[in-house]
Design a protein around this motif. Structure first.
Motif, PDB file in Angstrom:
ATOM      1  N   HIS A  64       0.826  -1.199   0.000  1.00  0.00           N
ATOM      2  CA  HIS A  64       0.000   0.000   0.000  1.00  0.00           C
ATOM      3  C   HIS A  64       0.864   1.255   0.000  1.00  0.00           C
ATOM      4  O   HIS A  64       0.784   2.077   0.896  1.00  0.00           O
ATOM      5  CB  HIS A  64      -0.919   0.020   1.227  1.00  0.00           C
ATOM      6  N   SER A  65       1.706   1.424  -1.018  1.00  0.00           N
ATOM      7  CA  SER A  65       2.584   2.602  -1.031  1.00  0.00           C
ATOM      8  C   SER A  65       1.778   3.893  -1.062  1.00  0.00           C
ATOM      9  O   SER A  65       2.236   4.936  -0.581  1.00  0.00           O
ATOM     10  CB  SER A  65       3.535   2.544  -2.234  1.00  0.00           C
ATOM     11  N   HIS A  66       0.566   3.852  -1.620  1.00  0.00           N
ATOM     12  CA  HIS A  66      -0.261   5.058  -1.684  1.00  0.00           C
ATOM     13  C   HIS A  66      -0.748   5.492  -0.302  1.00  0.00           C
ATOM     14  O   HIS A  66      -1.223   6.615  -0.147  1.00  0.00           O
ATOM     15  CB  HIS A  66      -1.460   4.815  -2.597  1.00  0.00           C
ATOM     16  N   LEU A  67      -0.641   4.604   0.695  1.00  0.00           N
ATOM     17  CA  LEU A  67      -1.065   4.955   2.045  1.00  0.00           C
ATOM     18  C   LEU A  67       0.089   5.433   2.917  1.00  0.00           C
ATOM     19  O   LEU A  67      -0.112   5.720   4.089  1.00  0.00           O
ATOM     20  CB  LEU A  67      -1.725   3.741   2.713  1.00  0.00           C
ATOM     21  N   SER A  71      11.165  -0.752   0.513  1.00  0.00           N
ATOM     22  CA  SER A  71      11.297  -0.104  -0.796  1.00  0.00           C
ATOM     23  C   SER A  71      10.292   1.027  -0.947  1.00  0.00           C
ATOM     24  O   SER A  71      10.631   2.132  -1.369  1.00  0.00           O
ATOM     25  CB  SER A  71      11.106  -1.138  -1.912  1.00  0.00           C
ATOM     26  N   HIS A  72       9.032   0.769  -0.599  1.00  0.00           N
ATOM     27  CA  HIS A  72       7.999   1.780  -0.764  1.00  0.00           C
ATOM     28  C   HIS A  72       8.212   2.985   0.150  1.00  0.00           C
ATOM     29  O   HIS A  72       7.787   4.092  -0.168  1.00  0.00           O
ATOM     30  CB  HIS A  72       6.629   1.170  -0.506  1.00  0.00           C
ATOM     31  N   ALA A  73       8.863   2.774   1.285  1.00  0.00           N
ATOM     32  CA  ALA A  73       9.097   3.874   2.212  1.00  0.00           C
ATOM     33  C   ALA A  73      10.290   4.730   1.824  1.00  0.00           C
ATOM     34  O   ALA A  73      10.360   5.911   2.172  1.00  0.00           O
ATOM     35  CB  ALA A  73       9.302   3.326   3.624  1.00  0.00           C
ATOM     36  N   VAL A  74      11.241   4.153   1.072  1.00  0.00           N
ATOM     37  CA  VAL A  74      12.540   4.814   0.867  1.00  0.00           C
ATOM     38  C   VAL A  74      12.817   5.202  -0.583  1.00  0.00           C
ATOM     39  O   VAL A  74      13.502   6.178  -0.851  1.00  0.00           O
ATOM     40  CB  VAL A  74      13.679   3.889   1.384  1.00  0.00           C
TER      41      VAL A  74
END
Length: 436
Positions: free
Chosen positions: A150-153, A359-362
């Motif tokens: 959920h990278s959009h969140l 990955s999605h956070a960084v």
């Protein structure tokens, strides 16, 4: 079925019909190669017309405006890696491009790559993807349960909340239900099983590792899952993690498992054939392999045959491919993908997080060249190491921490540490997760 889902399904059905007609035009390898060349030249011309990045690539690497043959293409186009693409992006400078957005991928080796795309690029592979899914009995309006990142969140502020709200509303309109693939702890997977049974989807799509984890936790519910009569389980983003993954996923879900192969940079490229191997979307991708005579391994090269803000020509995508035993061209099909997979982050107290969460956070943070979670095997304490020219600003550190905390508090407590270079394997790769 709701009105939005039905309207969308009708449009995709028309695209599938046109795609099927295109497939019928080329029934032998020579005809397919000719059609691919036509699509290459049309897409290359369109990219040059629309994108300063394409024009910078042409100038930087002395590429022609048109390719007379595939022999000419192979002779004049070098193999592109991320370094060459970054050169082309830098050479273009701040060029104005209508309808341009930026995307980022961390990749399985944790080296962020930020690249431009046209807003309409994502739709380019819709027809071949749904054509393949239809072969599994899946239609565009079939109810879908996603075990997904959920990278959009992970955004902050009102913009982040708005993106999350838009995604939630869109999913509801399309008949989708998302469950986070980041948290792989047993309690989270139990909730995923309950949500799946309550939602009653027609099919399931998820990260391979997360689907394996869910199947093992939900094994006592196999009889309940069987009553759903799922049409298929589609695994993607990484290879199956264990030798028995396919068996347990199919047994617990009561449905065939099919792999979808692709990448953030390209979108879906191929679907697994139940008879064995993979069927590429040859109308949209030309595939080659670059053989290493010393190791005998084959690196996959991808050429996209649709208009792109940053064209991918002979792009070394970072995966190893196993050609068919009969020696047929990769665009006709290939036996397997070798050498791709994401690790889980296992922290203190048994906390298990999918590495894609890192990955999605960084991956889109400015200044980070590479990153890696280093976990102490004894204590379970983790550190997020990163490479950059200068230490991250307080604002960037706070953003990363907030994103990680949203995924799991244990992640948010990890120290961020700047290093000269993240650890590499004997093969020279930079894994996203290492244990010491």
């Amino acid at each position: 079925m709701n009105p939005v889902s039905a309207w969308r399904a009708r449009g995709i059905a028309r695209d599938i019909a046109r795609h099927a007609a295109l497939l019928e035009r080329a029934t032998d390898p020579a005809a397919r190669a000719g059609l691919q060349l036509d699509r290459l030249n049309a897409s290359w011309a369109g990219s040059l017309r629309r994108s300063g990045f394409a024009r910078a690539m042409r100038a930087r690497f002395d590429l022609p405006d048109r390719f007379d043959s595939w022999v000419n293409f192979d002779r004049t186009v070098p193999v592109f890696g991320k370094a060459e693409l970054r050169d082309a992006i830098a050479a273009a400078g701040a060029v104005p491009v209508d309808g341009l957005v930026w995307r980022a991928t961390g990749g399985t080796t944790a080296e962020p790559f930020r690249f431009p795309v046209f807003a309409d690029e994502a739709a380019a592979t819709t027809a071949p993807m749904w054509h393949a899914r239809r072969g599994l009995g899946i239609e565009p309006d079939s109810r879908l349960f996603l075990v997904w990142g959920h990278s959009h969140l992970l955004g902050t502020g009102w913009k982040g909340r708005m993106r999350g709200l838009r995604r939630t509303l869109a999913d509801r309109a399309l008949g989708y239900h998302r469950f986070s693939a980041y948290d792989l702890e047993p309690a989270a997977m139990e909730r995923a099983a309950q949500s799946l049974l309550a939602f009653r989807p027609a099919w399931v799509l998820g990260y391979s590792f997360a689907l394996d984890r869910l199947a093992r936790i939900a094994e006592p519910r196999a009889a309940d899952f069987a009553r759903l009569e799922l049409r298929a389980v589609v695994a993607t983003a990484e290879a199956l993690p264990f030798a028995d993954s396919r068996d347990i996923i199919e047994r617990v879900f009561g449905a065939p498992l099919v792999m979808e192969y692709g990448a953030v940079e390209t979108g879906p490229i191929a679907y697994e054939d139940r008879a064995g191997g993979y069927r590429p979307f040859w109308t949209h991708f030309r595939l080659e392999c670059e053989a290493d005579p010393d190791s005998g391994r084959h690196a996959l090269l991808v050429t996209c045959l649709f208009e792109r803000a940053l064209p991918l020509l002979r792009y070394r995508i970072g995966d190893l491919v196993e050609p068919r035993a009969d020696g047929s061209p990769l665009s006709e099909g290939f036996a397997a993908i070798r050498g791709r997979g994401n690790d889980a982050v296992r922290l203190a107290g048994g906390v298990t997080i999918h590495s894609e969460a890192i990955s999605h956070a960084v991956r889109d943070m400015p200044g980070i060249r590479a990153y890696q979670v280093v976990v102490n095997a004894g204590s379970g304490a983790g550190t997020l190491d990163y490479e950059s020219d200068v230490p991250l600003s307080d604002d960037v550190v706070e953003t990363v921490r907030n994103r990680l905390c949203r995924i799991h508090p244990e992640l948010g407590r990890m120290p961020l540490r700047r290093v000269e270079a993240v650890r590499v394997t004997a093969a020279g790769k930079r894994p996203m997760v290492v244990e010491v």
